[in-house]
Design an enzyme around this catalytic site. Structure first.
Site, PDB file in Angstrom:
ATOM      1  N   GLY A   1       0.832  -1.201   0.000  1.00  0.00           N
ATOM      2  CA  GLY A   1       0.000   0.000   0.000  1.00  0.00           C
ATOM      3  C   GLY A   1       0.860   1.241   0.000  1.00  0.00           C
ATOM      4  N   ALA A   2       0.597   2.102  -0.970  1.00  0.00           N
ATOM      5  CA  ALA A   2       1.276   3.406  -0.973  1.00  0.00           C
ATOM      6  C   ALA A   2       0.232   4.484  -0.732  1.00  0.00           C
ATOM      7  CB  ALA A   2       2.010   3.623  -2.301  1.00  0.00           C
ATOM      8  N   GLY A   3      -0.630   4.227   0.282  1.00  0.00           N
ATOM      9  CA  GLY A   3      -1.606   5.230   0.708  1.00  0.00           C
ATOM     10  C   GLY A   3      -0.947   6.151   1.716  1.00  0.00           C
TER      11      GLY A   3
ATOM     12  N   ASN B   1      -4.616   0.349  12.517  1.00  0.00           N
ATOM     13  CA  ASN B   1      -5.211   0.606  13.828  1.00  0.00           C
ATOM     14  C   ASN B   1      -5.944  -0.641  14.303  1.00  0.00           C
ATOM     15  OD1 ASN B   1      -4.637   3.272  14.748  1.00  0.00           O
ATOM     16  ND2 ASN B   1      -5.890   4.099  13.091  1.00  0.00           N
TER      17      ASN B   1
ATOM     18  N   LYS C   1      -3.779   2.497  22.145  1.00  0.00           N
ATOM     19  CA  LYS C   1      -4.249   3.263  20.986  1.00  0.00           C
ATOM     20  C   LYS C   1      -5.648   2.800  20.570  1.00  0.00           C
ATOM     21  CE  LYS C   1      -3.493   5.465  16.745  1.00  0.00           C
ATOM     22  NZ  LYS C   1      -3.040   5.437  15.376  1.00  0.00           N
TER      23      LYS C   1
HETATM   24  N1  LIG Z   1      -3.974   7.923   7.849  1.00  0.00           N
HETATM   25  C1  LIG Z   1      -3.595   8.087   9.107  1.00  0.00           C
HETATM   26  O1  LIG Z   1      -3.277   9.208   9.534  1.00  0.00           O
HETATM   27  C2  LIG Z   1      -3.495   6.921  10.032  1.00  0.00           C
HETATM   28  C3  LIG Z   1      -3.907   5.659   9.638  1.00  0.00           C
HETATM   29  N2  LIG Z   1      -3.736   4.595  10.501  1.00  0.00           N
HETATM   30  C4  LIG Z   1      -4.144   3.271  10.102  1.00  0.00           C
HETATM   31  O2  LIG Z   1      -3.274   2.799   9.079  1.00  0.00           O
HETATM   32  C5  LIG Z   1      -3.975   1.915   8.197  1.00  0.00           C
HETATM   33  C6  LIG Z   1      -3.789   2.422   6.767  1.00  0.00           C
HETATM   34  O3  LIG Z   1      -4.432   3.675   6.674  1.00  0.00           O
HETATM   35  P1  LIG Z   1      -4.138   4.714   5.493  1.00  0.00           P
HETATM   36  O4  LIG Z   1      -2.752   4.614   5.027  1.00  0.00           O
HETATM   37  O5  LIG Z   1      -4.656   6.011   5.971  1.00  0.00           O
HETATM   38  O6  LIG Z   1      -5.124   4.163   4.360  1.00  0.00           O
HETATM   39  P2  LIG Z   1      -5.103   4.542   2.808  1.00  0.00           P
HETATM   40  O7  LIG Z   1      -6.470   4.211   2.316  1.00  0.00           O
HETATM   41  O8  LIG Z   1      -4.574   5.902   2.606  1.00  0.00           O
HETATM   42  O9  LIG Z   1      -4.043   3.533   2.192  1.00  0.00           O
HETATM   43  C7  LIG Z   1      -4.255   2.172   2.140  1.00  0.00           C
HETATM   44  C8  LIG Z   1      -3.635   1.684   0.878  1.00  0.00           C
HETATM   45  O10 LIG Z   1      -3.659   0.267   0.871  1.00  0.00           O
HETATM   46  C9  LIG Z   1      -3.760  -0.114  -0.468  1.00  0.00           C
HETATM   47  N3  LIG Z   1      -4.207  -1.492  -0.622  1.00  0.00           N
HETATM   48  C10 LIG Z   1      -5.269  -2.107  -0.074  1.00  0.00           C
HETATM   49  N4  LIG Z   1      -5.336  -3.387  -0.464  1.00  0.00           N
HETATM   50  C11 LIG Z   1      -4.289  -3.584  -1.301  1.00  0.00           C
HETATM   51  C12 LIG Z   1      -3.833  -4.702  -2.046  1.00  0.00           C
HETATM   52  N5  LIG Z   1      -4.457  -5.880  -2.005  1.00  0.00           N
HETATM   53  N6  LIG Z   1      -2.730  -4.555  -2.802  1.00  0.00           N
HETATM   54  C13 LIG Z   1      -2.080  -3.369  -2.859  1.00  0.00           C
HETATM   55  N7  LIG Z   1      -2.475  -2.258  -2.168  1.00  0.00           N
HETATM   56  C14 LIG Z   1      -3.561  -2.380  -1.412  1.00  0.00           C
HETATM   57  C15 LIG Z   1      -4.773   0.853  -1.053  1.00  0.00           C
HETATM   58  O11 LIG Z   1      -4.570   0.882  -2.446  1.00  0.00           O
HETATM   59  P3  LIG Z   1      -5.629   1.401  -3.518  1.00  0.00           P
HETATM   60  O12 LIG Z   1      -5.252   2.828  -3.726  1.00  0.00           O
HETATM   61  O13 LIG Z   1      -5.370   0.536  -4.692  1.00  0.00           O
HETATM   62  O14 LIG Z   1      -6.995   1.236  -2.907  1.00  0.00           O
HETATM   63  C16 LIG Z   1      -4.383   2.150  -0.358  1.00  0.00           C
HETATM   64  O15 LIG Z   1      -3.508   2.933  -1.127  1.00  0.00           O
HETATM   65  C17 LIG Z   1      -5.430   1.904   8.683  1.00  0.00           C
HETATM   66  O16 LIG Z   1      -5.659   0.807   9.518  1.00  0.00           O
HETATM   67  C18 LIG Z   1      -5.547   3.198   9.484  1.00  0.00           C
HETATM   68  O17 LIG Z   1      -6.548   3.147  10.487  1.00  0.00           O
HETATM   69  C19 LIG Z   1      -3.128   4.738  11.709  1.00  0.00           C
HETATM   70  C20 LIG Z   1      -2.716   5.968  12.128  1.00  0.00           C
HETATM   71  C21 LIG Z   1      -2.932   7.169  11.373  1.00  0.00           C
HETATM   72  C1  LIG Z   2      -5.766   8.782  16.296  1.00  0.00           C
HETATM   73  C2  LIG Z   2      -5.366   9.106  14.879  1.00  0.00           C
HETATM   74  C3  LIG Z   2      -5.831  10.484  14.512  1.00  0.00           C
HETATM   75  C4  LIG Z   2      -3.839   9.281  14.787  1.00  0.00           C
HETATM   76  O1  LIG Z   2      -2.987   8.349  14.826  1.00  0.00           O
HETATM   77  C5  LIG Z   2      -5.894   8.009  13.997  1.00  0.00           C
HETATM   78  O2  LIG Z   2      -5.299   6.982  13.902  1.00  0.00           O
HETATM   79  C6  LIG Z   2      -7.206   8.110  13.288  1.00  0.00           C
HETATM   80  O3  LIG Z   2      -7.932   9.098  13.406  1.00  0.00           O
HETATM   81  O4  LIG Z   2      -7.539   7.148  12.572  1.00  0.00           O
END
Ligand SMILES: NC(=O)C1=CN([C@@H]2O[C@H](COP(=O)(O)OP(=O)(O)OC[C@H]3O[C@@H](n4cnc5c(N)ncnc54)[C@H](OP(=O)(O)O)[C@@H]3O)[C@@H](O)[C@H]2O)C=CC1
Ligand SMILES: CC(C)(CO)C(=O)C(=O)O
Length: 308
Positions: free
Chosen positions: A7-9, A100, A183
């Site tokens: 994942g490059a989210g 999370n 958390k």
């Molecule tokens: N964002 C935040 O500030 C925070 C997030 N988190 C936790 O981190 C986790 C990730 O969140 P976040 O990064 O925000 O989510 P995003 O939606 O930004 O990124 C997730 C990425 O995973 C990719 N993905 C999913 N399935 C696959 C697959 N089978 N193959 C390749 N890529 C895949 C998606 O790709 P595609 O674009 O193709 O859908 C997407 O780019 C969650 O559990 C979130 O609760 C924790 C702390 C803070």
């Molecule tokens: C608590 C926080 C804002 C930061 O890590 C988070 O994970 C969320 O809102 O999903």
């Protein structure tokens, strides 16, 4: 060390990007749409701690037996993500999940073996912008990882050393499960209350019973954590309550932002899992019940309107 980032989210892109920029051998396992976008724009991070644009290596199929996998998908994509990383998991590969919640550990353990799965979490605010850029919303960038068992300690240390190269001062936790649970408790209340009230913390605590309700939901989560063997420390509780009751705070959980844009949410993985564990421990958790029913009603409505 060869690192595969699923994942490059927001999370994978931010931490993986910092590591790639420092010269770590990082490959991003992404789906074709994201691969095309990254090929065109490079990985872009917009951050108060320093912007970054760099070409990155992407793959749409996992290479065999990498040294470590950083798992950064949303919980509702976990099954597909586990299938995607499976070819990369060799006899000595470590997986560091950054999702999370805690329930994903059971799924990962069942699929790959508990010895492969370390603990991990991050405190950061990141979101993908309209052009696929990673927007860092504040200056927090805390990533913690750690061994869940004694036998994982060397691997955790080695991975921590690798992460240090990214310049985001990762923490090698001596009690990562406790940290993950703290958390989990915080986030369940934060997401549960801000989604239920459709409002930031500051507006909630201005309402007549707002602070009392925050305290009640937090109490239900703390009792559940305690019954599961992870009593939040007094310091952790104080920090949580301060954030959840801060006057004037504009803070909202990412689950509210996901809901407001009509997207899928991690409610079953967070609120649903907390409530399930409360029930298993025979605890009464009336606010968590309302919160989960509310999110399930949102999801049913979303699906009825064609949401995927
Ligand atoms: N964002 C935040 O500030 C925070 C997030 N988190 C936790 O981190 C986790 C990730 O969140 P976040 O990064 O925000 O989510 P995003 O939606 O930004 O990124 C997730 C990425 O995973 C990719 N993905 C999913 N399935 C696959 C697959 N089978 N193959 C390749 N890529 C895949 C998606 O790709 P595609 O674009 O193709 O859908 C997407 O780019 C969650 O559990 C979130 O609760 C924790 C702390 C803070
Ligand atoms: C608590 C926080 C804002 C930061 O890590 C988070 O994970 C969320 O809102 O999903």
């Amino acid at each position: 060390m060869r690192l595969l980032v699923l994942g490059a989210g927001g999370i994978g892109g931010y931490f993986g990007g910092r590591l790639a920029a420092a010269g770590v051998d990082v490959r991003f396992l992404v789906r074709p749409r994201r691969a095309a976008q990254l090929a065109e724009t490079g990985l872009v991070i917009k951050s108060p701690l320093g912007d970054l644009t760099l070409p990155v290596k992407t793959v749409v199929e996992a290479p065999p037996s990498v040294d470590a996998v950083l798992l950064a998908c949303k919980a509702y994509d976990l099954e597909g993500a586990m299938t995607a990383i499976a070819p990369a998991i060799g006899p000595s590969t470590c997986i560091v999940p950054l999702l999370n919640g805690v329930r994903h550990l059971d799924h990962l353990d069942a699929r790959f073996g508990a010895e492969r799965v370390l603990g991990g979490l991050c405190h950061i605010g990141v979101a993908l912008g309209p052009a696929g850029e990673i927007q860092h919303l504040n200056t927090l960038q805390r990533l913690a990882l750690g061994a869940r068992t004694h036998s994982q300690q060397d691997a955790a240390q080695a991975l921590h050393g690798l992460m240090e190269r990214g310049g985001f001062a990762p923490v090698l936790s001596q009690d990562i499960l406790q940290e993950m649970w703290e958390k989990f408790v915080f986030l369940t209340t934060y997401a549960g209350m801000t989604t239920l009230m459709r409002a930031p913390v500051g507006a909630i605590v201005q309402a007549q019973d707002g602070e009392a309700l925050v305290r009640q939901m937090l109490g239900e989560c703390v009792a559940t954590a305690a019954a599961s063997g992870y009593i939040p420390s007094q310091d952790a509780y104080a920090r949580m309550f301060t954030t959840l009751s801060e006057r004037g705070s504009t803070g909202t959980a990412s689950m509210l932002r996901d809901l407001q844009r009509g997207g899928p949410t991690e409610h079953e993985h967070i609120i649903g899992d907390m409530l399930r564990r409360a029930h298993e421990a025979r605890l009464d958790a009336p606010l968590l019940r309302v919160s989960l029913a509310h999110m399930q009603a949102y999801e049913a409505t979303r699906m009825a309107h064609g949401g995927g």
